[in-house]
Write an enzyme that holds these catalytic residues in place. Structure first.
Site, PDB file in Angstrom:
ATOM      1  N   SER A 169      23.790  33.595  34.056  1.00 29.61           N
ATOM      2  CA  SER A 169      24.982  34.194  34.650  1.00 29.61           C
ATOM      3  C   SER A 169      24.656  35.545  35.286  1.00 29.61           C
ATOM      4  O   SER A 169      23.820  35.603  36.172  1.00 29.61           O
ATOM      5  CB  SER A 169      26.083  34.287  33.576  1.00 29.61           C
ATOM      6  OG  SER A 169      27.334  34.493  34.172  1.00 29.61           O
ATOM      7  N   HIS A 196      29.674  26.694  30.913  1.00 27.39           N
ATOM      8  CA  HIS A 196      28.941  27.950  31.100  1.00 27.39           C
ATOM      9  C   HIS A 196      28.309  28.469  29.804  1.00 27.39           C
ATOM     10  O   HIS A 196      27.652  29.489  29.814  1.00 27.39           O
ATOM     11  CB  HIS A 196      29.932  28.990  31.634  1.00 27.39           C
ATOM     12  CG  HIS A 196      29.293  30.211  32.255  1.00 27.39           C
ATOM     13  ND1 HIS A 196      28.599  30.175  33.445  1.00 27.39           N
ATOM     14  CD2 HIS A 196      29.254  31.515  31.861  1.00 27.39           C
ATOM     15  CE1 HIS A 196      28.164  31.382  33.749  1.00 27.39           C
ATOM     16  NE2 HIS A 196      28.534  32.217  32.799  1.00 27.39           N
ATOM     17  N   ASP A 211      31.202  23.985  34.794  1.00 32.82           N
ATOM     18  CA  ASP A 211      31.217  25.434  34.542  1.00 32.82           C
ATOM     19  C   ASP A 211      32.554  26.018  34.986  1.00 32.82           C
ATOM     20  O   ASP A 211      32.959  25.844  36.143  1.00 32.82           O
ATOM     21  CB  ASP A 211      30.059  26.072  35.337  1.00 32.82           C
ATOM     22  CG  ASP A 211      29.789  27.511  34.948  1.00 32.82           C
ATOM     23  OD1 ASP A 211      30.768  28.280  34.850  1.00 32.82           O
ATOM     24  OD2 ASP A 211      28.619  27.863  34.761  1.00 32.82           O
TER      25      ASP A 211
HETATM   26  N1  LIG Z   1      35.003  36.963  28.200  1.00 34.91           N
HETATM   27  C1  LIG Z   1      34.881  36.144  29.353  1.00 34.91           C
HETATM   28  C2  LIG Z   1      33.719  35.188  29.277  1.00 34.91           C
HETATM   29  C3  LIG Z   1      32.414  35.893  29.126  1.00 34.91           C
HETATM   30  C4  LIG Z   1      31.260  34.914  29.084  1.00 34.91           C
HETATM   31  O1  LIG Z   1      31.408  33.693  29.212  1.00 34.91           O
HETATM   32  N2  LIG Z   1      30.083  35.471  28.885  1.00 34.91           N
HETATM   33  C5  LIG Z   1      28.907  34.644  28.925  1.00 34.91           C
HETATM   34  C6  LIG Z   1      27.977  35.204  29.970  1.00 34.91           C
HETATM   35  S1  LIG Z   1      28.802  35.333  31.530  1.00 34.91           S
HETATM   36  C7  LIG Z   1      28.178  34.670  27.586  1.00 34.91           C
HETATM   37  O2  LIG Z   1      27.011  34.415  27.522  1.00 34.91           O
HETATM   38  N3  LIG Z   1      28.908  35.016  26.508  1.00 34.91           N
HETATM   39  C8  LIG Z   1      28.318  35.178  25.209  1.00 34.91           C
HETATM   40  C9  LIG Z   1      28.108  33.930  24.413  1.00 34.91           C
HETATM   41  O3  LIG Z   1      28.598  32.854  24.788  1.00 34.91           O
HETATM   42  O4  LIG Z   1      27.404  34.012  23.368  1.00 34.91           O
HETATM   43  C10 LIG Z   1      36.162  35.398  29.561  1.00 34.91           C
HETATM   44  O5  LIG Z   1      36.948  35.411  28.652  1.00 34.91           O
HETATM   45  O6  LIG Z   1      36.357  34.822  30.636  1.00 34.91           O
END
Ligand SMILES: N[C@@H](CCC(=O)N[C@@H](CS)C(=O)NCC(=O)O)C(=O)O
Length: 282
Positions: A150, A260, A228
């Site tokens: 990402s 994602h 995604d």
């Molecule tokens: N907080 C965001 C999503 C954030 C998100 O998906 N972060 C990804 C990277 S872009 C991630 O790796 N999150 C940490 C995880 O899944 O451990 C939302 O609510 O839309």
């Protein structure tokens, strides 16, 4: 030698997963990074793959959720996972949103105040962190590759495109491909670099960097889930079409039904480690 402090150390798949802290000169704060040392290092040195995580992540997400250690142990590669931004600076607005400031450094060098003194994740990842790792661990200097997810997938692409000989290979899971065109990217580029009219965005946008790329063609391995939830932010088609137009070689793997999350990453990370190992070990 750079002073590093051990935070944790755990045996896993015959190797050791460690987390360290150190004082970063680039970022002006204490930073953590995770490093997996494969069992092959009992006998000598190994190449390194750098992993850059996405928004809201720390050095912990990849090592706890992706299962990368199993594959790194199989191929005899070291894995280094830095944090995603400086921490604990208490800059105004730094903690106000999840997609800007802490946890969202975007792997660039900011030019706008108050971010420009510390938000220098690009220089940290491409220079300071490599020096720290080379000075403290059994790595083969120069044998390094980079990948990420990402925001971190974009970071990996930018680090490689700006430094065509620094990494042996680059790959990205669900990367933000054209940040100048998506909401997350626009917010970050505007905040860290100022308005687009200042002309800096194209230096920190992977699709724009492919357009202006001058070196020998560099293969970009792009991995993307078809389910995604953030596809409208990531815009892989913009990068892929630009690569076609400019004869930049790509490997594009579309993964039917994957989203994602780290469930998706865990499913395919073995392929990426094998891909990098092939480039690093030949
Ligand atoms: N907080 C965001 C999503 C954030 C998100 O998906 N972060 C990804 C990277 S872009 C991630 O790796 N999150 C940490 C995880 O899944 O451990 C939302 O609510 O839309």
């Amino acid at each position: 030698m750079t002073a590093i402090t051990k935070i944790t150390s755990n045996k896993i798949f015959g190797g050791t997963q460690k987390v360290f802290a150190h004082d970063s000169k680039e970022l002006g704060c204490s930073m953590r990074f995770a490093i997996f040392i494969p069992p092959q290092c009992d006998q000598g040195k190994a190449p390194v793959i750098y992993w850059l995580s996405g928004l809201e992540c720390t050095e912990a997400n990849c090592i706890q959720k992706s299962g990368i250690q199993r594959h790194a142990a199989e191929h005899g590669v070291i894995i280094v996972c830095p944090d995603t931004s400086p921490r604990g600076l208490n800059l105004p607005g730094e903690k106000d949103s999840w997609d800007f400031g802490e946890g969202a450094g975007f792997y660039l060098d900011a030019t706008e105040a108050p971010w420009n003194k510390n938000y220098r994740m690009y220089s940290y990842v491409t220079s300071e962190l490599i020096d720290v790792v080379n000075a403290n661990f059994p790595v083969i200097p120069g044998k390094q590759s980079i990948m990420g997810h990402s925001m971190g997938g974009h970071g990996a692409l930018v680090c490689a495109l700006k430094n065509p000989t620094l990494y042996k290979s680059v790959s990205a899971f669900a990367p933000i491909c054209n940040p100048s065109q998506g909401a997350w990217g626009k917010k970050a580029l505007e905040g860290y670099l100022g308005p687009q009219s200042k002309g800096l965005w194209s230096q920190w946008d992977a699709t724009e960097l492919v357009k202006s790329f001058k070196g020998d063609p560099m293969e970009l391995f792009i991995d993307q889930g078809t389910a995604d939830q953030f596809l409208s932010q990531l815009l892989p088609e913009n990068l892929i079409n630009t690569c076609k137009d400019t004869q930049m070689p790509t490997i594009l793997k579309m993964r039917e039904g994957y989203d994602h999350s780290y469930y998706y990453i865990a499913t395919f990370i073995g392929e990426h480690v094998a891909y990098h190992a092939q480039h690093l070990c030949n």
